[in-house]
Scaffold this motif. Structure first.
Motif, PDB file in Angstrom:
ATOM      1  N   ALA A 117       0.840  -1.205   0.000  1.00  0.00           N
ATOM      2  CA  ALA A 117       0.000   0.000   0.000  1.00  0.00           C
ATOM      3  C   ALA A 117       0.877   1.258   0.000  1.00  0.00           C
ATOM      4  O   ALA A 117       0.581   2.241  -0.691  1.00  0.00           O
ATOM      5  N   LEU A 118       1.969   1.242   0.756  1.00  0.00           N
ATOM      6  CA  LEU A 118       2.847   2.411   0.816  1.00  0.00           C
ATOM      7  C   LEU A 118       3.492   2.672  -0.552  1.00  0.00           C
ATOM      8  O   LEU A 118       3.618   3.818  -0.987  1.00  0.00           O
ATOM      9  N   ARG A 119       3.868   1.589  -1.235  1.00  0.00           N
ATOM     10  CA  ARG A 119       4.445   1.752  -2.575  1.00  0.00           C
ATOM     11  C   ARG A 119       3.436   2.381  -3.523  1.00  0.00           C
ATOM     12  O   ARG A 119       3.771   3.275  -4.295  1.00  0.00           O
ATOM     13  N   GLU A 120       2.195   1.897  -3.447  1.00  0.00           N
ATOM     14  CA  GLU A 120       1.159   2.454  -4.326  1.00  0.00           C
ATOM     15  C   GLU A 120       0.962   3.950  -4.088  1.00  0.00           C
ATOM     16  O   GLU A 120       0.818   4.723  -5.029  1.00  0.00           O
ATOM     17  N   HIS A 121       0.963   4.341  -2.823  1.00  0.00           N
ATOM     18  CA  HIS A 121       0.745   5.755  -2.519  1.00  0.00           C
ATOM     19  C   HIS A 121       1.947   6.603  -2.919  1.00  0.00           C
ATOM     20  O   HIS A 121       1.776   7.721  -3.404  1.00  0.00           O
ATOM     21  N   ALA A 122       3.145   6.072  -2.727  1.00  0.00           N
ATOM     22  CA  ALA A 122       4.335   6.819  -3.146  1.00  0.00           C
ATOM     23  C   ALA A 122       4.280   7.042  -4.660  1.00  0.00           C
ATOM     24  O   ALA A 122       4.502   8.148  -5.152  1.00  0.00           O
ATOM     25  N   HIS A 123       3.931   5.982  -5.374  1.00  0.00           N
ATOM     26  CA  HIS A 123       3.860   6.080  -6.840  1.00  0.00           C
ATOM     27  C   HIS A 123       2.785   7.082  -7.263  1.00  0.00           C
ATOM     28  O   HIS A 123       3.019   7.932  -8.135  1.00  0.00           O
ATOM     29  N   ALA A 124       1.613   6.989  -6.626  1.00  0.00           N
ATOM     30  CA  ALA A 124       0.510   7.899  -6.973  1.00  0.00           C
ATOM     31  C   ALA A 124       0.894   9.354  -6.703  1.00  0.00           C
ATOM     32  O   ALA A 124       0.386  10.272  -7.349  1.00  0.00           O
ATOM     33  N   ASN A 125       1.802   9.567  -5.741  1.00  0.00           N
ATOM     34  CA  ASN A 125       2.259  10.920  -5.419  1.00  0.00           C
ATOM     35  C   ASN A 125       3.501  11.324  -6.217  1.00  0.00           C
ATOM     36  O   ASN A 125       4.165  12.295  -5.865  1.00  0.00           O
ATOM     37  N   LYS A 126       3.797  10.544  -7.253  1.00  0.00           N
ATOM     38  CA  LYS A 126       4.973  10.822  -8.082  1.00  0.00           C
ATOM     39  C   LYS A 126       6.256  10.852  -7.255  1.00  0.00           C
ATOM     40  O   LYS A 126       7.148  11.671  -7.469  1.00  0.00           O
ATOM     41  N   ARG A 127       6.315   9.958  -6.279  1.00  0.00           N
ATOM     42  CA  ARG A 127       7.515   9.857  -5.453  1.00  0.00           C
ATOM     43  C   ARG A 127       8.113   8.462  -5.586  1.00  0.00           C
ATOM     44  O   ARG A 127       8.315   7.759  -4.596  1.00  0.00           O
ATOM     45  N   ASP A 128       8.396   8.064  -6.814  1.00  0.00           N
ATOM     46  CA  ASP A 128       9.005   6.752  -7.029  1.00  0.00           C
ATOM     47  C   ASP A 128      10.379   6.644  -6.365  1.00  0.00           C
ATOM     48  O   ASP A 128      10.881   5.539  -6.145  1.00  0.00           O
ATOM     49  N   ASP A 129      10.978   7.781  -6.034  1.00  0.00           N
ATOM     50  CA  ASP A 129      12.264   7.738  -5.338  1.00  0.00           C
ATOM     51  C   ASP A 129      12.127   7.142  -3.931  1.00  0.00           C
ATOM     52  O   ASP A 129      13.114   6.767  -3.301  1.00  0.00           O
ATOM     53  N   LEU A 130      10.885   7.034  -3.445  1.00  0.00           N
ATOM     54  CA  LEU A 130      10.673   6.484  -2.095  1.00  0.00           C
ATOM     55  C   LEU A 130      10.374   4.985  -2.109  1.00  0.00           C
ATOM     56  O   LEU A 130      10.332   4.353  -1.049  1.00  0.00           O
ATOM     57  N   LEU A 131      10.182   4.420  -3.317  1.00  0.00           N
ATOM     58  CA  LEU A 131       9.769   3.012  -3.393  1.00  0.00           C
ATOM     59  C   LEU A 131      10.764   2.100  -2.690  1.00  0.00           C
ATOM     60  O   LEU A 131      10.388   1.077  -2.117  1.00  0.00           O
ATOM     61  N   LYS A 132      12.027   2.487  -2.722  1.00  0.00           N
ATOM     62  CA  LYS A 132      13.056   1.617  -2.143  1.00  0.00           C
ATOM     63  C   LYS A 132      12.911   1.439  -0.626  1.00  0.00           C
ATOM     64  O   LYS A 132      13.487   0.533  -0.047  1.00  0.00           O
ATOM     65  N   PHE A 133      12.145   2.297  -0.002  1.00  0.00           N
ATOM     66  CA  PHE A 133      11.997   2.192   1.452  1.00  0.00           C
ATOM     67  C   PHE A 133      10.945   1.175   1.887  1.00  0.00           C
ATOM     68  O   PHE A 133      10.861   0.816   3.061  1.00  0.00           O
ATOM     69  N   PHE A 134      10.089   0.754   0.944  1.00  0.00           N
ATOM     70  CA  PHE A 134       8.949  -0.072   1.358  1.00  0.00           C
ATOM     71  C   PHE A 134       8.964  -1.459   0.720  1.00  0.00           C
ATOM     72  O   PHE A 134       9.423  -1.660  -0.340  1.00  0.00           O
TER      73      PHE A 134
END
Ligand code: GDP
Length: 206
Positions: A189-206
Motif C-alpha cells: 500500500a505504501l508503494r502504491e501511494h508513493a507512486h501515486a504521489n509521483k515519489r518513485d524515489d521512495l519506493l526503495k523504502f517499502f
C-alpha cells in the motif's frame, strides 16, 4: 503544541492507540535504525519524527491516544487535541495516514465506545484524516493472535463504513504481524501511494 517539526515536504503519519504496536512497526519501516527519540517507555507524548532519509521525506509516529496508564483524562484530551492540530496544520505535506489498530481487540473497543453521542477514537481518526483529503491505510496489527481473520476484517470494514467483504478494500485494510516482521500488505500500500504521489524515489523504502 508540538514543536520541532523537520521541514520535509512529504510525510507519512502513524496514528493509533497506545500499545497497538506502532513502535514495533516503526522500527521495521525505518530499517531497524536506532533513534534517540527521548521516548519514555510505554507512553509517547510528542511526535517522533523519523527523518533519516536524504530524500525530502519522513515518517512521524504521533502519540498514542485513548487509554494510557499513568496519564489522566485531561492530559489525554490535550494530547488528542494536539494530534488533531498537527494533522490539520501539516495536511498539505501529509501523503498518507497509517491508522494502526490491534486486530485482536479493535472490534470490541470500537463497539464498546460507540453510543448515540460518541464515536470511538479509531473511527473518528479514520474519518478525520479522510475529510482533510489525506488517504488512510489501516494497518491491522497482531494478526497472529486472530483466528477468524476474514470475519474480523469484515467486521472492521463494516465499522469503518466500508461495505464488506474486506477483500474489496485491500488498498485500505492491511493485515500485518509487525512482531514477526510480516508487513508485506502495508508495504504494498505504501508503494502504491508513493507512486501515486509521483515519489518513485521512495519506493526503495517499502
Ligand atoms: P506502541 O505502544 O503502539 O508503540 O506498541 P509497541 O510497539 O510498544 O508494542 C506493544 C506490545 O505489542 C509489545 O509487547 C509488542 O511486542 C507487541 N506487539 C507488537 N506487534 C505485535 C504483533 O504483530 N503481534 C503480537 N502478538 N504482539 C505484537
Amino acid at each position: 503544541m508540538f514543536q520541532n517539526r523537520p521541514d520535509r515536504d512529504t510525510e507519512i503519519v502513524l496514528v493509533g492507540r497506545s500499545n497497538v504496536g506502532k513502535s514495533t512497526l516503526m522500527r521495521l519501516l525505518t530499517g531497524h535504525k536506532k533513534f534517540n527519540t527521548g521516548k519514555k517507555p510505554g507512553v509517547t507524548r510528542q511526535p517522533n519524527h523519523f527523518d533519516w532519509a536524504p530524500e525530502s521525506f519522513m515518517i512521524t509516529d504521533l502519540p498514542g491516544f485513548g487509554f494510557m496508564s499513568g496519564v489522566d483524562e485531561d492530559h489525554r484530551e490535550e494530547i488528542k487535541t494536539n494530534i488533531v492540530h498537527y494533522i490539520e496544520e501539516n495536511a498539505d505535506n501529509i501523503m498518507l495516514g497509517v491508522l494502526v489498530v490491534d486486530g485482536k481487540s479493535v472490534i470490541d473497543i470500537i463497539d464498546r465506545h460507540t453510543t448515540d453521542e460518541t464515536i470511538p477514537h479509531d473511527v473518528e481518526m479514520f474519518y478525520f484524516l479522510r475529510e482533510l483529503g489525506i488517504p488512510v491505510v489501516v494497518a491491522v496489527n497482531k494478526m497472529d493472535k486472530v483466528d477468524d481473520k476474514d470475519e474480523r476484517l469484515n467486521d472492521l470494514a463494516d465499522r469503518l463504513g466500508l461495505a464488506p467483504p474486506w477483500k474489496q478494500w485491500q488498498d485500505v485494510i492491511c493485515p500485518i504481524t509487525a512482531k514477526r516482521g510480516n508487513i508485506d500488505t502495508l508495504n504494498e500500500a505504501l508503494r502504491e501511494h508513493a507512486h501515486a504521489n509521483k515519489r518513485d524515489d521512495l519506493l526503495k523504502f517499502f
